[in-house]
Design a protein around this motif. Structure first.
Motif, short mmCIF file in Angstrom:
data_model
loop_
_atom_site.label_atom_id
_atom_site.label_comp_id
_atom_site.label_asym_id
_atom_site.label_seq_id
_atom_site.Cartn_x
_atom_site.Cartn_y
_atom_site.Cartn_z
N ALA A 1 8.07 -84.64 123.31
CA ALA A 1 8.29 -83.52 124.25
C ALA A 1 7.32 -83.63 125.42
O ALA A 1 7.68 -83.37 126.57
CB ALA A 1 8.14 -82.18 123.54
N ARG A 2 6.07 -84.06 125.14
CA ARG A 2 5.10 -84.23 126.24
C ARG A 2 5.58 -85.31 127.21
O ARG A 2 5.44 -85.17 128.42
CB ARG A 2 3.72 -84.60 125.68
N LEU A 3 6.14 -86.39 126.67
CA LEU A 3 6.69 -87.44 127.55
C LEU A 3 7.85 -86.90 128.39
O LEU A 3 7.96 -87.20 129.58
CB LEU A 3 7.22 -88.62 126.72
N ILE B 1 6.78 -75.88 132.69
CA ILE B 1 6.89 -75.91 131.22
C ILE B 1 5.54 -76.13 130.56
O ILE B 1 4.67 -76.82 131.12
CB ILE B 1 7.92 -77.01 130.78
N HIS B 2 5.38 -75.53 129.39
CA HIS B 2 4.22 -75.79 128.53
C HIS B 2 4.71 -76.49 127.27
O HIS B 2 5.78 -76.16 126.75
CB HIS B 2 3.53 -74.48 128.13
N GLY B 3 3.90 -77.41 126.75
CA GLY B 3 4.19 -78.00 125.45
C GLY B 3 2.91 -78.30 124.71
O GLY B 3 1.93 -78.74 125.32
N SER B 4 2.88 -78.05 123.41
CA SER B 4 1.69 -78.32 122.60
C SER B 4 1.30 -79.79 122.73
O SER B 4 2.17 -80.67 122.82
CB SER B 4 1.96 -78.03 121.13
N ASP B 5 -0.02 -80.05 122.69
CA ASP B 5 -0.48 -81.44 122.88
C ASP B 5 -0.94 -82.14 121.61
O ASP B 5 -1.34 -83.30 121.68
CB ASP B 5 -1.57 -81.49 123.96
N SER B 6 -0.91 -81.46 120.45
CA SER B 6 -1.34 -82.09 119.19
C SER B 6 -0.79 -81.27 118.03
O SER B 6 -0.38 -80.12 118.23
CB SER B 6 -2.87 -82.10 119.11
N GLY C 1 -7.12 -70.49 125.72
CA GLY C 1 -8.55 -70.38 125.39
C GLY C 1 -9.36 -71.63 125.69
O GLY C 1 -10.51 -71.55 126.13
N GLU C 2 -8.75 -72.81 125.46
CA GLU C 2 -9.48 -74.07 125.67
C GLU C 2 -9.87 -74.26 127.14
O GLU C 2 -10.72 -75.08 127.47
CB GLU C 2 -8.65 -75.28 125.20
N HIS C 3 -9.22 -73.50 128.05
CA HIS C 3 -9.50 -73.66 129.49
C HIS C 3 -10.36 -72.54 130.06
O HIS C 3 -10.49 -72.42 131.27
CB HIS C 3 -8.18 -73.73 130.27
N LYS C 4 -10.97 -71.72 129.18
CA LYS C 4 -11.60 -70.50 129.72
C LYS C 4 -12.79 -70.76 130.65
O LYS C 4 -13.09 -69.91 131.49
CB LYS C 4 -11.93 -69.48 128.62
MG MG Z 1 -2.33 -78.22 127.54
#
Ligand code: MG
Ligand code: DAT
Length: 148
Positions: free
Chosen positions: A84-86, A114-119, A50-53
């Protein structure tokens, strides 16, 4: 303990790297709390991203993430979200360092494995989107004493 949402995207599933990716987080010392192979509906994809819509690549992103099964996971551990982001590496694989998942397995930003949550906020939101409470398993492992 902190939790994050990680997902092997359709390109990672097709390329047969689910096991290698799971192994990296296991060997690091993180704790698997839930996992499943699943298809993503268009509705779920639009919510998840959603944040990229408003971004020009949104349509492509939704088409890609719904193009085949994904492997969705919840991992637990101290600082697991940022670590995980690193371990994933930069979003664009042309900038991800060798040794990171994207650095080792991906070439283009459109297919970055891969996807990983950023916060913490996105981790909570994404875990809630993909997993029911009863799909997350609470258990302890003796090895934790050798990690912490
Ligand atoms: Mg992201
Ligand atoms: P990340 O997946 O590292 O959190 P993001 O949230 O900024 O990155 O973007 C989500 C996904 O969208 C990303 O993994 C790949 C795709 N994407 C990002 N920027 C893009 C771009 N400029 N062109 C095409 N796809 C892009």
């Amino acid at each position: 303990m902190e939790k994050t949402f990680l997902m092997v995207k359709p390109d990672g599933v097709q390329r047969g790297v689910i096991g290698e990716i799971v192994a990296r987080f296991e060997k690091k010392g993180f704790h698997l709390a839930g996992a499943k192979l699943m298809s993503i509906s268009k509705e779920l994809a639009e919510q998840h991203y959603g944040e990229h819509k408003e971004r020009p690549f949104f349509g492509e992103l939704v088409d890609f993430i719904t193009s085949g099964p994904v492997f969705a996971m919840v991992w637990e551990g101290e600082n697991v979200i940022s670590t995980a982001r690193l371990m994933m590496g930069a979003t664009n694989p042309k900038e991800s360092a060798p040794g990171t998942i994207r650095g080792d397995f991906a070439v283009t930003v459109g297919k970055n494995i891969i996807h990983g949550s950023d916060s913490p906020e996105s981790a909570e939101r994404e875990i809630g989107l993909f997993f029911k409470q009863e799909e997350l398993v609470e258990y302890s492992k003796l090895i934790s004493e050798w990690v912490y």
